[in-house]
Design a protein around this motif. Structure first.
Motif, PDB file in Angstrom:
ATOM      1  N   PHE A   1      32.113 -13.235  14.903  1.00 41.03           N
ATOM      2  CA  PHE A   1      32.258 -14.504  14.381  1.00 41.03           C
ATOM      3  C   PHE A   1      32.971 -14.960  13.252  1.00 41.03           C
ATOM      4  CE2 PHE A   1      28.194 -14.491  17.151  1.00 41.03           C
ATOM      5  CZ  PHE A   1      28.517 -15.490  17.892  1.00 41.03           C
ATOM      6  N   ILE A   2      33.572 -13.905  12.830  1.00 36.72           N
ATOM      7  CA  ILE A   2      34.209 -14.324  11.435  1.00 36.72           C
ATOM      8  C   ILE A   2      35.692 -14.935  11.762  1.00 36.72           C
ATOM      9  CG2 ILE A   2      35.317 -11.603  11.253  1.00 36.72           C
ATOM     10  CD1 ILE A   2      33.800 -13.997   8.366  1.00 36.72           C
ATOM     11  N   VAL A   3      36.381 -14.296  12.855  1.00 37.14           N
ATOM     12  CA  VAL A   3      37.657 -14.963  13.391  1.00 37.14           C
ATOM     13  C   VAL A   3      37.582 -16.484  13.618  1.00 37.14           C
ATOM     14  CG1 VAL A   3      39.675 -14.686  14.813  1.00 37.14           C
ATOM     15  CG2 VAL A   3      38.643 -12.821  14.003  1.00 37.14           C
ATOM     16  N   PRO A   4      36.755 -17.009  14.355  1.00 36.43           N
ATOM     17  CA  PRO A   4      36.453 -18.283  14.614  1.00 36.43           C
ATOM     18  C   PRO A   4      36.134 -19.097  13.259  1.00 36.43           C
ATOM     19  CG  PRO A   4      35.224 -17.323  16.392  1.00 36.43           C
ATOM     20  CD  PRO A   4      35.846 -16.234  15.063  1.00 36.43           C
ATOM     21  N   PHE A   5      35.642 -18.466  12.333  1.00 37.75           N
ATOM     22  CA  PHE A   5      35.150 -19.195  10.953  1.00 37.75           C
ATOM     23  C   PHE A   5      36.525 -19.170  10.147  1.00 37.75           C
ATOM     24  CE2 PHE A   5      30.313 -17.923  10.845  1.00 37.75           C
ATOM     25  CZ  PHE A   5      30.172 -19.105  11.626  1.00 37.75           C
ATOM     26  N   ILE A   6      37.261 -18.235  10.226  1.00 36.20           N
ATOM     27  CA  ILE A   6      38.542 -18.131   9.518  1.00 36.20           C
ATOM     28  C   ILE A   6      39.492 -19.342  10.102  1.00 36.20           C
ATOM     29  CG2 ILE A   6      40.372 -16.835   8.933  1.00 36.20           C
ATOM     30  CD1 ILE A   6      38.911 -14.315   8.557  1.00 36.20           C
ATOM     31  N   ILE A   7      39.480 -19.251  11.452  1.00 37.67           N
ATOM     32  CA  ILE A   7      40.627 -20.323  11.832  1.00 37.67           C
ATOM     33  C   ILE A   7      40.103 -21.868  11.581  1.00 37.67           C
ATOM     34  CG2 ILE A   7      41.274 -21.256  14.094  1.00 37.67           C
ATOM     35  CD1 ILE A   7      41.184 -18.391  15.398  1.00 37.67           C
ATOM     36  N   PHE A   8      38.692 -21.899  11.651  1.00 39.40           N
ATOM     37  CA  PHE A   8      38.242 -23.357  11.303  1.00 39.40           C
ATOM     38  C   PHE A   8      38.540 -23.697   9.848  1.00 39.40           C
ATOM     39  CE2 PHE A   8      34.708 -25.969   9.741  1.00 39.40           C
ATOM     40  CZ  PHE A   8      34.906 -27.141  10.345  1.00 39.40           C
ATOM     41  N   GLN A   9      38.330 -22.789   9.069  1.00 35.66           N
ATOM     42  CA  GLN A   9      38.127 -22.751   7.746  1.00 35.66           C
ATOM     43  C   GLN A   9      39.774 -22.989   7.333  1.00 35.66           C
ATOM     44  OE1 GLN A   9      35.681 -23.421   5.847  1.00 35.66           O
ATOM     45  NE2 GLN A   9      37.158 -23.938   4.062  1.00 35.66           N
ATOM     46  N   PHE A  10      40.643 -22.217   7.948  1.00 34.96           N
ATOM     47  CA  PHE A  10      41.882 -22.380   7.717  1.00 34.96           C
ATOM     48  C   PHE A  10      42.549 -23.799   7.949  1.00 34.96           C
ATOM     49  CE2 PHE A  10      46.498 -22.128   9.245  1.00 34.96           C
ATOM     50  CZ  PHE A  10      47.086 -21.816   8.051  1.00 34.96           C
ATOM     51  N   LEU A  11      42.072 -24.191   9.405  1.00 36.04           N
ATOM     52  CA  LEU A  11      42.573 -25.765   9.611  1.00 36.04           C
ATOM     53  C   LEU A  11      42.023 -26.749   8.603  1.00 36.04           C
ATOM     54  CD1 LEU A  11      42.237 -25.464  13.551  1.00 36.04           C
ATOM     55  CD2 LEU A  11      44.155 -25.452  12.033  1.00 36.04           C
ATOM     56  N   ARG A  12      40.729 -26.472   8.108  1.00 34.65           N
ATOM     57  CA  ARG A  12      40.112 -27.480   7.275  1.00 34.65           C
ATOM     58  C   ARG A  12      40.907 -27.483   5.915  1.00 34.65           C
ATOM     59  NH1 ARG A  12      34.140 -29.142   5.847  1.00 34.65           N
ATOM     60  NH2 ARG A  12      34.576 -29.197   3.409  1.00 34.65           N
ATOM     61  N   THR A  13      41.284 -26.463   5.362  1.00 32.16           N
ATOM     62  CA  THR A  13      42.047 -26.063   4.150  1.00 32.16           C
ATOM     63  C   THR A  13      43.473 -26.672   4.219  1.00 32.16           C
ATOM     64  OG1 THR A  13      40.673 -24.122   3.971  1.00 32.16           O
ATOM     65  CG2 THR A  13      42.983 -24.378   2.550  1.00 32.16           C
ATOM     66  N   ILE A  14      43.861 -26.526   5.438  1.00 33.23           N
ATOM     67  CA  ILE A  14      45.353 -27.574   5.877  1.00 33.23           C
ATOM     68  C   ILE A  14      45.105 -28.863   5.537  1.00 33.23           C
ATOM     69  CG2 ILE A  14      47.016 -27.812   7.225  1.00 33.23           C
ATOM     70  CD1 ILE A  14      47.572 -25.161   5.979  1.00 33.23           C
ATOM     71  N   PHE A  15      44.158 -29.341   6.214  1.00 36.05           N
ATOM     72  CA  PHE A  15      44.058 -31.082   6.232  1.00 36.05           C
ATOM     73  C   PHE A  15      43.217 -31.494   4.829  1.00 36.05           C
ATOM     74  CE2 PHE A  15      44.671 -30.012  10.872  1.00 36.05           C
ATOM     75  CZ  PHE A  15      45.578 -30.319  10.965  1.00 36.05           C
ATOM     76  N   PHE A  16      42.360 -30.610   4.452  1.00 34.77           N
ATOM     77  CA  PHE A  16      41.406 -31.314   3.359  1.00 34.77           C
ATOM     78  C   PHE A  16      41.373 -30.127   2.344  1.00 34.77           C
ATOM     79  CE2 PHE A  16      39.460 -32.958   6.991  1.00 34.77           C
ATOM     80  CZ  PHE A  16      40.073 -34.304   7.127  1.00 34.77           C
ATOM     81  N   PRO A  17      42.435 -29.947   1.534  1.00 28.48           N
ATOM     82  CA  PRO A  17      42.473 -28.935   0.688  1.00 28.48           C
ATOM     83  C   PRO A  17      41.761 -29.231  -0.744  1.00 28.48           C
ATOM     84  CG  PRO A  17      44.701 -29.927   0.503  1.00 28.48           C
ATOM     85  CD  PRO A  17      43.705 -30.381   1.366  1.00 28.48           C
ATOM     86  N   THR A  18      40.580 -28.282  -0.968  1.00 29.56           N
ATOM     87  CA  THR A  18      39.902 -28.383  -1.927  1.00 29.56           C
ATOM     88  C   THR A  18      39.750 -26.866  -2.445  1.00 29.56           C
ATOM     89  OG1 THR A  18      37.844 -28.070  -1.090  1.00 29.56           O
ATOM     90  CG2 THR A  18      38.570 -30.402  -1.253  1.00 29.56           C
ATOM     91  N   VAL A  19      39.426 -26.681  -3.827  1.00 27.87           N
ATOM     92  CA  VAL A  19      39.360 -25.757  -4.448  1.00 27.87           C
ATOM     93  C   VAL A  19      38.186 -24.605  -3.744  1.00 27.87           C
ATOM     94  CG1 VAL A  19      38.493 -24.052  -6.452  1.00 27.87           C
ATOM     95  CG2 VAL A  19      40.040 -26.184  -6.666  1.00 27.87           C
TER      96      VAL A  19
ATOM     97  N   ASP B   1      37.139 -24.877  -0.359  1.00 25.43           N
ATOM     98  CA  ASP B   1      37.851 -24.477   0.756  1.00 25.43           C
ATOM     99  C   ASP B   1      38.603 -23.390   0.766  1.00 25.43           C
ATOM    100  OD1 ASP B   1      36.491 -26.457   2.504  1.00 25.43           O
ATOM    101  OD2 ASP B   1      38.160 -27.983   1.977  1.00 25.43           O
ATOM    102  N   VAL B   2      39.485 -23.179  -0.300  1.00 28.75           N
ATOM    103  CA  VAL B   2      40.198 -22.184  -0.625  1.00 28.75           C
ATOM    104  C   VAL B   2      39.659 -20.903  -0.948  1.00 28.75           C
ATOM    105  CG1 VAL B   2      42.056 -21.228  -1.844  1.00 28.75           C
ATOM    106  CG2 VAL B   2      42.252 -23.579  -1.212  1.00 28.75           C
ATOM    107  N   LEU B   3      38.523 -21.002  -1.625  1.00 24.33           N
ATOM    108  CA  LEU B   3      37.706 -19.905  -2.144  1.00 24.33           C
ATOM    109  C   LEU B   3      36.816 -19.420  -0.873  1.00 24.33           C
ATOM    110  CD1 LEU B   3      36.440 -21.067  -5.644  1.00 24.33           C
ATOM    111  CD2 LEU B   3      38.274 -19.320  -5.151  1.00 24.33           C
ATOM    112  N   LEU B   4      36.521 -20.221  -0.138  1.00 23.20           N
ATOM    113  CA  LEU B   4      35.653 -19.907   1.113  1.00 23.20           C
ATOM    114  C   LEU B   4      36.547 -19.172   2.018  1.00 23.20           C
ATOM    115  CD1 LEU B   4      32.939 -20.160   2.304  1.00 23.20           C
ATOM    116  CD2 LEU B   4      33.529 -22.190   3.296  1.00 23.20           C
ATOM    117  N   LEU B   5      37.552 -19.808   2.165  1.00 19.48           N
ATOM    118  CA  LEU B   5      38.584 -19.112   3.099  1.00 19.48           C
ATOM    119  C   LEU B   5      38.857 -17.539   2.786  1.00 19.48           C
ATOM    120  CD1 LEU B   5      40.585 -19.218   5.479  1.00 19.48           C
ATOM    121  CD2 LEU B   5      42.399 -20.233   4.299  1.00 19.48           C
ATOM    122  N   SER B   6      39.295 -17.448   1.430  1.00 24.87           N
ATOM    123  CA  SER B   6      39.696 -16.270   0.950  1.00 24.87           C
ATOM    124  C   SER B   6      38.330 -15.164   1.003  1.00 24.87           C
ATOM    125  CB  SER B   6      40.227 -16.245  -0.602  1.00 24.87           C
ATOM    126  OG  SER B   6      39.127 -16.893  -1.232  1.00 24.87           O
TER     127      SER B   6
END
Length: 63
Positions: A24-42, A44-49
């Motif tokens: 399940f980590i890969v779908p979470f990464i894809i979702f978080q990446f898209l969310r970070t691209i459209f709504f970048p917050t600190v 979101d970036v920390l959660l993606l990393s």
């Protein structure tokens, strides 16, 4: 023969959790990446990393 090879290094319940997270980590990464691209917050970036660090550690069997 390698001296540090341990087939049952971790308990069965831990291996089950690791396989579950690995699926399940890969779908979470894809979702978080898209969310970070459209709504970048600190956050979101920390959660993606954090998700990427978990995925890399599962892939290289650090965890």
């Amino acid at each position: 023969m390698r001296g540090n090879f341990q087939k049952y290094k971790h308990r069965p319940w831990f291996r089950t959790i690791r396989r579950f997270c690995g699926q399940f980590i890969v779908p979470f990464i894809i979702f978080q990446f898209l969310r970070t691209i459209f709504f970048p917050t600190v956050f979101d970036v920390l959660l993606l990393s954090f998700f990427i660090a978990i995925a890399v550690s599962i892939y290289f069997e650090i965890i």
